[in-house]
Every structure is written in structure tokens, then in C-alpha cells.
Design a protein around this motif. Structure first.
Motif, PDB file in Angstrom:
ATOM      1  N   TYR A 181       0.808  -1.208   0.000  1.00  0.00           N
ATOM      2  CA  TYR A 181       0.000   0.000   0.000  1.00  0.00           C
ATOM      3  C   TYR A 181       0.844   1.261   0.000  1.00  0.00           C
ATOM      4  N   GLY A 182       2.113   1.108   0.003  1.00  0.00           N
ATOM      5  CA  GLY A 182       2.920   2.310  -0.027  1.00  0.00           C
ATOM      6  C   GLY A 182       4.396   2.001  -0.147  1.00  0.00           C
ATOM      7  N   ARG A 217       0.217  -4.663   3.835  1.00  0.00           N
ATOM      8  CA  ARG A 217      -0.844  -5.076   4.756  1.00  0.00           C
ATOM      9  C   ARG A 217      -1.195  -6.517   4.461  1.00  0.00           C
ATOM     10  N   CYS A 218      -1.652  -7.224   5.457  1.00  0.00           N
ATOM     11  CA  CYS A 218      -2.097  -8.594   5.246  1.00  0.00           C
ATOM     12  C   CYS A 218      -3.310  -8.569   4.321  1.00  0.00           C
ATOM     13  N   LYS A 240       0.684  -5.529   9.677  1.00  0.00           N
ATOM     14  CA  LYS A 240       1.392  -4.777   8.640  1.00  0.00           C
ATOM     15  C   LYS A 240       2.845  -5.201   8.663  1.00  0.00           C
ATOM     16  N   LYS A 241       3.470  -4.982   7.562  1.00  0.00           N
ATOM     17  CA  LYS A 241       4.914  -5.195   7.564  1.00  0.00           C
ATOM     18  C   LYS A 241       5.592  -4.187   6.664  1.00  0.00           C
ATOM     19  N   LYS A 242       6.806  -3.885   7.036  1.00  0.00           N
ATOM     20  CA  LYS A 242       7.634  -2.983   6.247  1.00  0.00           C
ATOM     21  C   LYS A 242       8.836  -3.779   5.777  1.00  0.00           C
ATOM     22  N   VAL A 243       9.159  -3.641   4.533  1.00  0.00           N
ATOM     23  CA  VAL A 243      10.300  -4.357   3.987  1.00  0.00           C
ATOM     24  C   VAL A 243      11.258  -3.363   3.366  1.00  0.00           C
ATOM     25  N   GLN A 244      12.484  -3.479   3.774  1.00  0.00           N
ATOM     26  CA  GLN A 244      13.500  -2.566   3.257  1.00  0.00           C
ATOM     27  C   GLN A 244      14.816  -3.295   3.148  1.00  0.00           C
TER      28      GLN A 244
END
Length: 283
Positions: free
Chosen positions: A121-122, A137-138, A147-151
Motif C-alpha cells: 500500500y505504499g 498489509r495482510c 502490517k509489515k515494512k520491507v526494506q
DNA sequence: CGTCTTTGACCCGCGC
DNA sequence: GCGCGGGTCAAAGACG
């Protein structure tokens, strides 16, 4: 696998004795048969599970919640574990970080397969990292708050850092990445059996050219199956038949695959380097 | 045509 | 109060 004071995974080395898999430079026991290796790993898994139980028992005396993580599924990124969010204090115990090494072929993809379906979503470029951070988001349940953030790691662009927030409030079957229904039912059974949903904390994934070996170090899954692309090794091997299938599968995978050994050594080396500092402040 | 991804804009919290 | 940075929204495009 041991948990640190925050309920996150950390090195079991200090308490559980050295796991040969984690040794700084494990000499390749080439004379050892695969079955012997398997037996040895299972033995280590039992020891680690016992150590984890002891640590968790001590940890339960404090009122904080254990952080959990999604199950380490087989994907193009090998999940390693983490010890991350809120290291010093735990006002947000549902935050946890998973580090994963991506395949070079997927160097452009900021995506981490972890067993759940996610909807992006972003995306944002953050200040301290040249690589964009993706927000997911799931996607399985609309009401699921996870939610998860991947970097990508600023230091190693092949290392994905995923930060999970929240708890899944649905059954895990949310993905098409499962190898088959048998393995899926294992996952569901695993989830139902564990007290806190899913966790890669007890799992080591080693990915070599799209093939993954997952070692469930603490969970007690029923015997499972493997596909032609992946072999899943769990801590408890129940039946001799399963062990035979497993060994055959492993043999097929590893036969003539010198790159696997290199990948294994690399993964273990990375993992040891990651974990040693975390273990230092556990006790 | 429905779903998913991309991406610029907007919102909000925090530090100064 | 202002600016900055992180997080989210939502429209548009891509894709199957």
C-alpha cells in the motif's frame, strides 16, 4: 532458539551449548552420511527446544507479551531471524524484525515471501537508507491488522529487513506458495499448536538456488512432505519412512551441488555474525 | 473487468 | 509554530 529479554529470538549459544550449525567455521563433515547429519541436527534441535523452554519459563515471570512472527515459509528469500524492535524497552511488543537474504535474481524485488499474502500500500524512501521501504498489509483478511515494512539493508542490498507489526487474526492459509495441501495442513497444525501463532524464531531457512531447507528448531510439527524444489526438515522426525523420504530428498537436492555448501557456509556465517552481539546482552 | 502495484499527495507526530 | 520524516491514502496504470 533462545529469546532475548524482549521475547525476540536471540542466540541460544550462551545457554544451550554450541550448535555445530552455528559454529564460526564448521568443518564440513563430509564423511558423515546425510542421515547422520539429520540425526545430529535433530539432536541439536531437541537440545535447543529444551533450552528455549527453560528460557521461556523464566521469561513468563515478566508480564510482557512474546513477540511472534509469521511462519518461515519457503520462498525466494531465506528467512533468518532477528532481534530487533524495541530492544531496550517493550512498549510495543508486537513489533518484530525478520532479516532475509534475497536471491541475487530478485535483487530488484522488495518482496519477502513469508507464508502470508500481502498487499502493498505504499513505498517510501527513508532518510537513512538509499533503498525504498515498502509497506504491506495482510491481504488475506480485511480485518487483519498486521502490517509489515520491507526494506533492503543499507549495508547489504541482498539483505531484506522486514518489520512486522501486529498479530494475524485468521488462519494462516493465505498463500499460494505452499507446496501442497499436506504441507499446508502442517502449517495450520503448527499454528494451532503453538501458543502464539507463527514464528520464524525457531526456524532457519537456508536458500540455495531456489531451494530451501528449513530447520524447525523448537516447534513440534508432524511429519511433512517436501516438493521437488524444497525440503522441509523439522525438529522432530517421527517415522522412519519420513526420514527416508527426507534423506532422499536432501540427497537429490544436495548431490553435485557445491554451491549449496557455499551458500550454507555463507548463511551460517552471516547468522553467527548477526547473533553474537545480540547474545551478548541477554544474560 | 477485477485485482494489484505504483506513486505523488496528504496527514501526523516529533524535535527544535 | 515550523520543518522534517515516517506512514497512509487514493487515483491511475498495469496486468491477467
Amino acid at each position: 532458539m533462545a529469546m532475548d529479554s524482549n521475547g525476540e529470538c536471540s542466540s541460544p549459544i550462551a545457554s544451550a551449548g554450541l550448535l555445530p550449525l552455528f559454529g564460526p567455521s564448521p568443518p564440513p563433515p563430509q564423511a558423515e552420511s546425510l542421515e547422520e547429519k539429520l540425526r545430529r541436527v535433530s539432536e541439536e534441535n531437541r537440545r535447543l527446544a529444551a533450552a528455549l523452554d527453560a528460557i521461556l519459563a523464566a521469561d513468563r515471570s515478566t508480564p510482557r507479551a512474546l513477540a511472534t512472527s509469521p511462519p518461515a515459509q519457503q520462498g525466494n528469500a531465506a528467512l533468518t531471524t532477528q532481534a530487533a524492535a524495541g530492544v531496550t524497552a517493550e512498549p510495543r511488543p508486537r513489533l518484530r524484525t525478520v532479516r532475509a537474504r534475497a536471491e541475487p535474481a530478485d535483487a530488484d524485488a522488495n518482496h519477502l515471501k513469508d507464508g502470508y499474502q500481502w498487499r502493498k500500500y505504499g513505498q517510501k524512501v527513508t532518510r537513512d537508507n538509499p533503498y525504498p521501504r515498502a509497506y504491506f498489509r495482510c491481504a488475506y483478511a480485511p480485518s487483519c491488522p498486521v502490517k509489515k515494512k520491507v526494506q533492503r539493508s543499507a549495508d547489504d542490498n541482498l539483505m531484506l529487513v522486514a518489520t512486522y507489526e501486529g498479530e494475524h487474526n485468521h488462519e494462516q492459509r493465505a498463500q499460494s506458495e505452499y507446496v501442497n495441501d499436506a504441507s499446508t495442513s502442517q502449517q495450520q497444525q503448527h499454528q494451532a499448536g503453538s501458543s502464539s501463532s507463527s514464528l520464524p524464531c525457531s526456524i532457519i531457512s537456508i536458500n540455495s538456488l531456489g531451494r530451501t531447507i528449513t530447520l524447525g528448531l523448537a516447534d513440534q510439527r508432524p511429519p511433512g512432505s517436501s516438493s521437488n524444489a524444497e525440503a522441509v526438515v523439522v525438529g522432530e522426525i517421527v517415522t522412519p519412512e519420513f526420514r527416508k523420504v527426507l534423506v532422499d530428498e536432501l540427497a537429490n537436492l544436495l548431490k553435485n551441488d557445491s554451491e549449496f555448501i557455499e551458500s550454507l557456509a555463507s548463511a551460517v556465517s552471516d547468522r553467527v555474525m548477526e547473533r553474537i552481539p545480540a547474545a551478548g546482552h541477554i544474560f
